[in-house]
Design a protein around this motif. Structure first.
Motif, PDB file in Angstrom:
ATOM      1  N   ILE A 131       7.025  -2.092  -9.979  1.00  0.00           N
ATOM      2  CA  ILE A 131       8.303  -2.013  -9.061  1.00  0.00           C
ATOM      3  C   ILE A 131       7.976  -3.239  -7.875  1.00  0.00           C
ATOM      4  O   ILE A 131       8.636  -4.111  -8.123  1.00  0.00           O
ATOM      5  N   ASP A 132       7.223  -3.133  -7.235  1.00  0.00           N
ATOM      6  CA  ASP A 132       6.712  -4.134  -6.344  1.00  0.00           C
ATOM      7  C   ASP A 132       6.473  -5.485  -6.685  1.00  0.00           C
ATOM      8  O   ASP A 132       6.831  -6.668  -6.321  1.00  0.00           O
ATOM      9  N   LYS A 155       9.069  -8.270  -7.375  1.00  0.00           N
ATOM     10  CA  LYS A 155       9.738  -8.512  -6.212  1.00  0.00           C
ATOM     11  C   LYS A 155       9.406 -10.049  -5.575  1.00  0.00           C
ATOM     12  O   LYS A 155       8.166 -10.303  -5.603  1.00  0.00           O
ATOM     13  N   SER A 169      17.368  -3.340  -5.538  1.00  0.00           N
ATOM     14  CA  SER A 169      16.870  -1.627  -5.386  1.00  0.00           C
ATOM     15  C   SER A 169      15.789  -1.395  -6.320  1.00  0.00           C
ATOM     16  O   SER A 169      15.639  -1.898  -7.266  1.00  0.00           O
ATOM     17  N   ASN A 170      14.783  -0.500  -5.820  1.00  0.00           N
ATOM     18  CA  ASN A 170      13.811   0.083  -6.764  1.00  0.00           C
ATOM     19  C   ASN A 170      14.375   0.513  -7.943  1.00  0.00           C
ATOM     20  O   ASN A 170      13.804   0.575  -9.084  1.00  0.00           O
ATOM     21  N   TYR A 197      13.313  -0.448 -11.651  1.00  0.00           N
ATOM     22  CA  TYR A 197      12.730   0.531 -12.609  1.00  0.00           C
ATOM     23  C   TYR A 197      13.395   0.526 -13.973  1.00  0.00           C
ATOM     24  O   TYR A 197      12.682   0.521 -15.024  1.00  0.00           O
ATOM     25  N   THR A 229       6.360   3.093  -4.534  1.00  0.00           N
ATOM     26  CA  THR A 229       6.969   1.879  -4.423  1.00  0.00           C
ATOM     27  C   THR A 229       6.435   0.761  -5.248  1.00  0.00           C
ATOM     28  O   THR A 229       6.769  -0.294  -5.333  1.00  0.00           O
ATOM     29  N   GLN A 266       6.157   3.189 -11.267  1.00  0.00           N
ATOM     30  CA  GLN A 266       6.647   4.477 -11.399  1.00  0.00           C
ATOM     31  C   GLN A 266       6.375   5.062 -12.978  1.00  0.00           C
ATOM     32  O   GLN A 266       6.115   4.020 -13.807  1.00  0.00           O
TER      33      GLN A 266
END
Length: 209
Positions: free
Chosen positions: A85-86, A89, A126-127, A131, A176, A179
């Protein structure tokens, strides 16, 4: 080589019960995991992580959260495939770091960073969207791992039947960062494989000249 691959594809099936007396060697497991690690990913971000569980107590804790499926505890190695996820970014710094693995002038790096941020503008907002994107890619790695296992005569079973939040809590994941995408046990079948059923080649393939 062609026959070897097709034989592996014929061998592979969603193994429902593993022989818990047989264990996959570390050498073979590393081969399988390497197939996942070397898999392609969008923009080369490799937004995944593979947790390899052999601890019987932890497998027993996870089983109820995986719809009580016996594969979770009877397998030799339980691979938990996580979606990053992170790391995807732009502000994480990981995107630039991964682009920079290929030596290029700053001008080119800036171009690719801009292309990445622009192309994925909606995905990265958005996460939940991230995902959906990274989890989909993790299935490429999962498919390659299952095929690698089949080439070695090792069985697997891709599992989507789980309580995502519960599994993540048991594993104490920082969601965060990562996942849960898939639960993927490996081992050796206890029972003979049922006949493989697939649609005819002509039903799923269309050539367009």
């Amino acid at each position: 080589m062609r026959n070897e691959l097709m034989n592996a594809m014929d061998f592979r099936h969603a193994c429902k019960v593993f022989d818990d007396t047989k264990k996959v060697t570390q050498e073979d497991m590393k081969y399988i995991l390497e197939a996942g690690r070397k898999s392609p990913s969008s923009f080369g971000m490799e937004a995944w992580k593979f947790l390899v569980i052999t601890n019987d107590e932890l497998k027993a804790r996870l089983r109820p959260a995986c719809w009580d499926q016996v594969q979770v505890t009877s397998c030799s190695h339980l691979v938990i495939i996580l979606a990053g996820i992170d790391s995807v970014k732009v502000e994480s710094g990981e995107v630039e770091k991964r682009f920079s693995r290929r030596e290029m002038p700053q001008e080119s790096l800036d171009f690719y960073m801009g292309l990445y941020a622009g192309h994925l503008k909606d995905t990265l907002n958005s996460n939940e969207n991230i995902y959906a994107w990274t989890s989909k890619q993790s299935y490429i790695a999962a498919g390659n791992m299952m095929t690698a296992g089949a080439l070695l005569g090792i069985d697997s079973c891709p599992i989507e039947g789980f309580d995502k939040k519960q599994v993540e809590e048991i594993l104490e994941l920082d969601t965060t960062k990562y996942q849960l995408s898939m639960v993927l046990p490996f081992g050796y079948r206890l029972n003979p494989q049922a006949k493989q059923l697939r649609l005819a080649f002509e039903e799923v393939v269309e050539f367009i000249d």
